[in-house]
Write an enzyme that holds these catalytic residues in place. Structure first.
Site, PDB file in Angstrom:
ATOM      1  N   ARG A 197       0.818  -1.227   0.000  1.00 24.02           N
ATOM      2  CA  ARG A 197       0.000   0.000   0.000  1.00 24.02           C
ATOM      3  C   ARG A 197       0.848   1.271   0.000  1.00 24.02           C
ATOM      4  O   ARG A 197       0.498   2.276   0.623  1.00 24.02           O
ATOM      5  CB  ARG A 197      -0.962   0.016   1.195  1.00 24.02           C
ATOM      6  CG  ARG A 197      -1.874  -1.199   1.265  1.00 24.02           C
ATOM      7  CD  ARG A 197      -2.832  -1.281   0.097  1.00 24.02           C
ATOM      8  NE  ARG A 197      -3.649  -2.485   0.179  1.00 24.02           N
ATOM      9  CZ  ARG A 197      -3.378  -3.629  -0.463  1.00 24.02           C
ATOM     10  NH1 ARG A 197      -2.315  -3.705  -1.268  1.00 24.02           N
ATOM     11  NH2 ARG A 197      -4.148  -4.678  -0.323  1.00 24.02           N
ATOM     12  N   SER A 246     -10.846   0.189   3.709  1.00 25.32           N
ATOM     13  CA  SER A 246     -10.052  -0.383   4.798  1.00 25.32           C
ATOM     14  C   SER A 246      -9.288   0.713   5.526  1.00 25.32           C
ATOM     15  O   SER A 246      -8.535   1.465   4.915  1.00 25.32           O
ATOM     16  CB  SER A 246      -9.074  -1.421   4.241  1.00 25.32           C
ATOM     17  OG  SER A 246      -9.769  -2.507   3.674  1.00 25.32           O
ATOM     18  N   GLU A 316      -4.199   2.959   6.736  1.00 22.88           N
ATOM     19  CA  GLU A 316      -4.201   2.740   5.294  1.00 22.88           C
ATOM     20  C   GLU A 316      -4.917   3.908   4.607  1.00 22.88           C
ATOM     21  O   GLU A 316      -4.527   4.336   3.532  1.00 22.88           O
ATOM     22  CB  GLU A 316      -4.890   1.427   4.939  1.00 22.88           C
ATOM     23  CG  GLU A 316      -4.889   1.133   3.452  1.00 22.88           C
ATOM     24  CD  GLU A 316      -5.335  -0.275   3.115  1.00 22.88           C
ATOM     25  OE1 GLU A 316      -6.004  -0.442   2.078  1.00 22.88           O
ATOM     26  OE2 GLU A 316      -5.018  -1.215   3.879  1.00 22.88           O
TER      27      GLU A 316
END
Length: 323
Positions: A197, A246, A316
């Site tokens: 990520r 998320s 995130e």
């Protein structure tokens, strides 16, 4: 070039000569002569992000096309911070707003083309579901996972978005980006130095297109996998709420949702924000939450998880702007 105040959001005087002044005597950050996009001062951003919360952008620029974007950024020449905004599905815009210029790419950047070598060329504004669907129709396999990620290709490239066992790094060949000074450069996937990520994309760079590599496949089989992913997402995530995807990265060998649940945070609330009871790695805006409510709740979850398990969760979701 249209330049207007938020109160005039829907008003476009296409017959007027280009002007470097915004209504209310607010000076535009650059000369608007010859620009064809839309420049808005104090632009509300809440309606452009999934949480439906947050402040305004000092400036919001919606370029007409690539040339328009390059001209604007070359005139800006790095004098103000620049942030690209995609679908707003993985973002908290803080209540104090975003300094500098927010770039919002429109339809001119949303085209998707498939090729005989099983590659897909797509604009940064194209939604993941559109890219996956175009690949399916062309018999290109390997991009099905994009059906399950809310967002645009520009966001996928920037953060190495992934789901259902695959991520952007697995399929990206290269991408075109416009640097803060207006220079258009091509970056091969290796230059992005992808990790989980995260990418090494230069600060202030705006992704404008990407090339993806798939493989041969049966459209029926590809379609079935996309339907499976869509159903799994519908059944496990609060997709019909004001959310941001998320919230925390999965720590090595662990699941963030499980750590949150074990720390007793399922349903935890702060102001108008709540930890989803359906999926504990999602925060939701249930009752007019401010961005401070949402971010504050996330920090409280991090505190409780660390206290319970000793694991320090990493965000995130991107959090930008002034508190």
């Amino acid at each position: 070039m249209t330049s207007h105040q938020p109160d005039d959001w829907a008003m476009h005087d296409h017959g007027a000569a280009p002007t470097a002044e915004v209504e209310g005597a607010v000076s535009a950050p650059v000369s608007t002569d010859g620009l064809r996009g839309t420049l808005t001062a104090d632009a509300p951003l809440a309606k452009l992000v999934w949480f439906k919360a947050g402040g305004k952008a000092d400036w919001l620029f919606e370029p007409a096309d690539m040339a328009d974007l390059r001209t604007f950024l070359s005139r800006l020449d790095g004098e103000l911070p620049v942030m690209a905004l995609g679908l707003g599905s993985n973002l908290i815009i803080r209540d104090g707003g975003v300094p500098g210029v927010v770039i919002k790419l429109g339809k001119a950047f949303a085209k998707v083309e498939t090729h005989a070598d099983h590659t897909v060329t797509c604009g940064a504004g194209a939604h993941g579901v559109l890219v996956a669907s175009a690949a399916r129709d062309a018999g290109i396999a390997g991009l099905e996972f994009m059906r399950g990620i809310p967002g645009t290709i520009g966001g996928f490239v920037r953060m190495n978005a992934g789901a259902y066992g695959r991520e952007t790094a697995d399929v990206l060949i290269d991408c075109d980006v416009v640097l803060p000074g207006g220079e258009l450069v091509n970056l091969p996937v290796a230059d992005l130095q992808y990790t989980y990520r995260h990418s090494a994309l230069p600060e202030g760079a705006v992704v404008v297109s990407a090339r993806l590599q798939g493989g041969p496949g049966d459209p029926k089989v590809i379609g079935a996998e996309m339907e499976r992913i869509a159903e799994a997402r519908e059944n496990s995530q609060p997709v019909r709420t004001k959310t941001g995807g998320s919230t925390f990265k999965n720590p090595e060998g662990k699941k963030a949702w499980q750590l949150v649940d074990e720390a007793g945070c399922r349903g935890l609330s702060m102001g108008g924000a709540q930890v989803s009871e359906k999926h504990t790695n999602f925060l939701i805006n249930v009752d007019g939450a401010t961005s401070a409510d949402i971010e504050g709740l996330g920090e409280e979850v991090r505190r409780r998880v660390y206290q319970h398990s000793g694991v320090e969760l990493e965000w995130e979701i991107q959090r930008v702007g002034r508190p």
